[in-house]
Design a protein around this motif. Sequence first.
Motif, short mmCIF file in Angstrom:
data_model
loop_
_atom_site.label_atom_id
_atom_site.label_comp_id
_atom_site.label_asym_id
_atom_site.label_seq_id
_atom_site.Cartn_x
_atom_site.Cartn_y
_atom_site.Cartn_z
N GLN A 246 -42.77 -29.80 -11.12
CA GLN A 246 -43.84 -29.58 -12.15
C GLN A 246 -43.30 -30.40 -13.48
O GLN A 246 -42.45 -30.30 -14.04
CB GLN A 246 -44.22 -28.33 -12.71
N VAL A 247 -44.12 -31.61 -13.67
CA VAL A 247 -43.50 -32.28 -14.79
C VAL A 247 -44.44 -32.65 -16.02
O VAL A 247 -45.81 -32.44 -15.74
CB VAL A 247 -43.23 -33.87 -14.46
N THR A 248 -44.15 -32.76 -17.19
CA THR A 248 -44.78 -32.97 -18.26
C THR A 248 -45.38 -34.40 -18.41
O THR A 248 -44.26 -35.45 -18.36
CB THR A 248 -44.23 -32.62 -19.61
N THR A 249 -46.51 -34.93 -18.55
CA THR A 249 -47.01 -36.17 -18.65
C THR A 249 -47.16 -36.58 -20.10
O THR A 249 -46.89 -35.82 -21.04
CB THR A 249 -48.29 -36.45 -18.09
N LEU A 250 -47.31 -37.96 -20.40
CA LEU A 250 -47.52 -38.35 -21.75
C LEU A 250 -48.93 -38.22 -22.11
O LEU A 250 -49.39 -38.40 -23.35
CB LEU A 250 -47.20 -39.93 -21.59
N ASP A 251 -49.82 -37.56 -21.30
CA ASP A 251 -51.36 -37.08 -21.82
C ASP A 251 -51.30 -36.11 -22.62
O ASP A 251 -50.57 -35.31 -22.31
CB ASP A 251 -52.25 -37.44 -20.72
N ASP B 282 -49.55 -30.50 -24.36
CA ASP B 282 -48.77 -31.56 -23.28
C ASP B 282 -49.65 -31.10 -21.90
O ASP B 282 -49.86 -29.76 -21.52
CB ASP B 282 -47.49 -31.36 -23.01
N GLN B 283 -49.76 -32.15 -21.13
CA GLN B 283 -50.58 -31.89 -19.89
C GLN B 283 -49.32 -31.82 -18.84
O GLN B 283 -48.54 -32.60 -19.01
CB GLN B 283 -51.48 -32.86 -19.37
N THR B 284 -49.60 -31.32 -17.51
CA THR B 284 -48.41 -31.02 -16.55
C THR B 284 -48.89 -31.80 -15.37
O THR B 284 -50.23 -31.62 -15.14
CB THR B 284 -48.15 -29.79 -16.32
#
Length: 606
Positions: A199-204, A211-213
């Motif tokens: 599960q990673v945090t995106t730039l969006d 923050d979106q994951t």
Amino acid sequence: MTVWILPLLILVVTTALALPLAFYIAWIMDGKYHAPRWLRWIEARVNTGPQSWKAYTVSLLLFNTVMFGFGYLVLALQPYLPLGYNLGDNAKQALSPTTVFNTAVSFFTNTNLQNYVGEVHFSYFSQIVFILFNMFLSASVGFCCLTGIIRALRGDKTIGNYYLDMWRVVIYLFLPLAFLTSIPMLAAGVPMTLDSYAQVTTLDKDANGQDQTQTIARGPVAAMITIKHLGTNGGGFFGANSAHPFENPNAWTDFLSIVSFMVFPFALVFAYGVMLKRLRDAAVVYSVMLCMILCMIGWSVYFDSVKPNPAFTGSPEVTYNKDDPKKELKVAEVIPLPVDQTDTGNLEGKELRFGRSAGATFAADTTAIACGSVNCMHDSLNPLAGLSPFTGMWLNCVFGGKGVGMVNMLVYIIVAVFIAGLMVGRTPEYLGKKIEAREMKLAMIALLVHPIIILLPAGLYIAWGVTNQAMSNPAAHGFSEVLYQFSSSAANNGSAYGGLGSIWGFNNPNVPGVTAPAAASGWYDLGTGLVILLGRLVPVVAPLALAGGLILKKPTPFTVGTLRTDTITFGFFLLGTILLVGALLFMPAAMLGPVAAHLGPIPFGN
């Protein structure tokens, strides 16, 4: 000229590797190695003694039946088995009964047609215990079959022992090479882990600025990818197969993947000559196969990597007044996209990190070799370029899968020898054995079952109409999608055109975050599953029966009138036989599919 460097380099490197590998294969399969004591102890328990062709065939069928039963149980019980945490709650979902049936059949027959999405529908346990396990064992069946036939052709009293042959292929051939090829794959970044999906945090950001994951699928990928190609299995860990960056990170891994699935089929042609001590015969067969695969690659690359995608060129869309057919009505203008394809060719559905001609080259090779792995969307190939994958699966003897391709070529050789014998008025012979009525009947069964199980179900499914809703494209291109699905199943290839909706997946259609079952997917699961069974078992059992009859025949002396099968003349005659038979069987279907799509209106044709 740069588009031709990759395919030529692949063929040169594969041939160079195949020659020494052929001698190693012959050394292993003839039992000339000296294994460690603990391995010899296991071999003594595996070896049940010399077998006739009937006993060998029964062992093969029994072994495959056990593989099917084991695979079916693993998939059916997936919700209750370990290592299901990779997808959270989704991993606990039960697969649909037709998906379980189709997948179990597909993988024990070395077809690996995937009517599912691996990272969505399968747990790590299913990927390792079912998929990986079957990739080693099912890949060995055709290998064993060819070895038994070679022993019959050279005059051995028996054709060996199936279980011992299986042991030799898996332990001494596949395992060492799979380990060696996994090292550069791991170094290139192919994951090998049992950790759950990341599960990673995106730039969006979402609408509230949070923050979106994103969930990134991973798993024990490297272990599967190596045998996926060496065993010409083709089934990927991910739904995107070798177009996925975790299966195929860059141009070098793409090159290694193609060489990996080509090296054993190339080497087995030479091993055939080494074990028979007839290298000139093997050279003739290899030359015929090489000629065909060169034409297939050249055709695919030229019509896809050199020619533009006609959908981007733009042309008026014209209809006719139904009351006055002579009066044209221009109803729409297709506006060309601002894409210059002069130096690129058709880039739709391609992964550009592999290179300009990599998609077309991979498509031709994977279908000629009966691997089924893909690094581009075959549905996006220009229509005429799509003829190349069809041709590889229809002929099914252009190197083909390990062992099975050479077995299919032997069927064509028997037919060619029989025709040549009739032309000169002599009893047909091959390697000193007379080819008579029994051999021809078995050869024709093995030859004709292939087009029947492709054309008959494809025609029935199209005429039925209920399953046509699975087609994502109309007219000739939609017909090609259905035709490709059954061609891939019958040839034990496993690749897909990509435009046909055939995935059911979970039995519960309301799983959160998962695409609903495709229309008519159950019918395609059942139909292709039955075609896979027939396409695998009949072409294997019939040649074994043919070989069993040849063992009992006394060798005939070589005379001036004997037809030589180690000459250039016979090579051309064999090539002509293959192309003539293939054209008679499949030309009408080709005209209705890829050729009609090419001649029709855009977005598919000119």
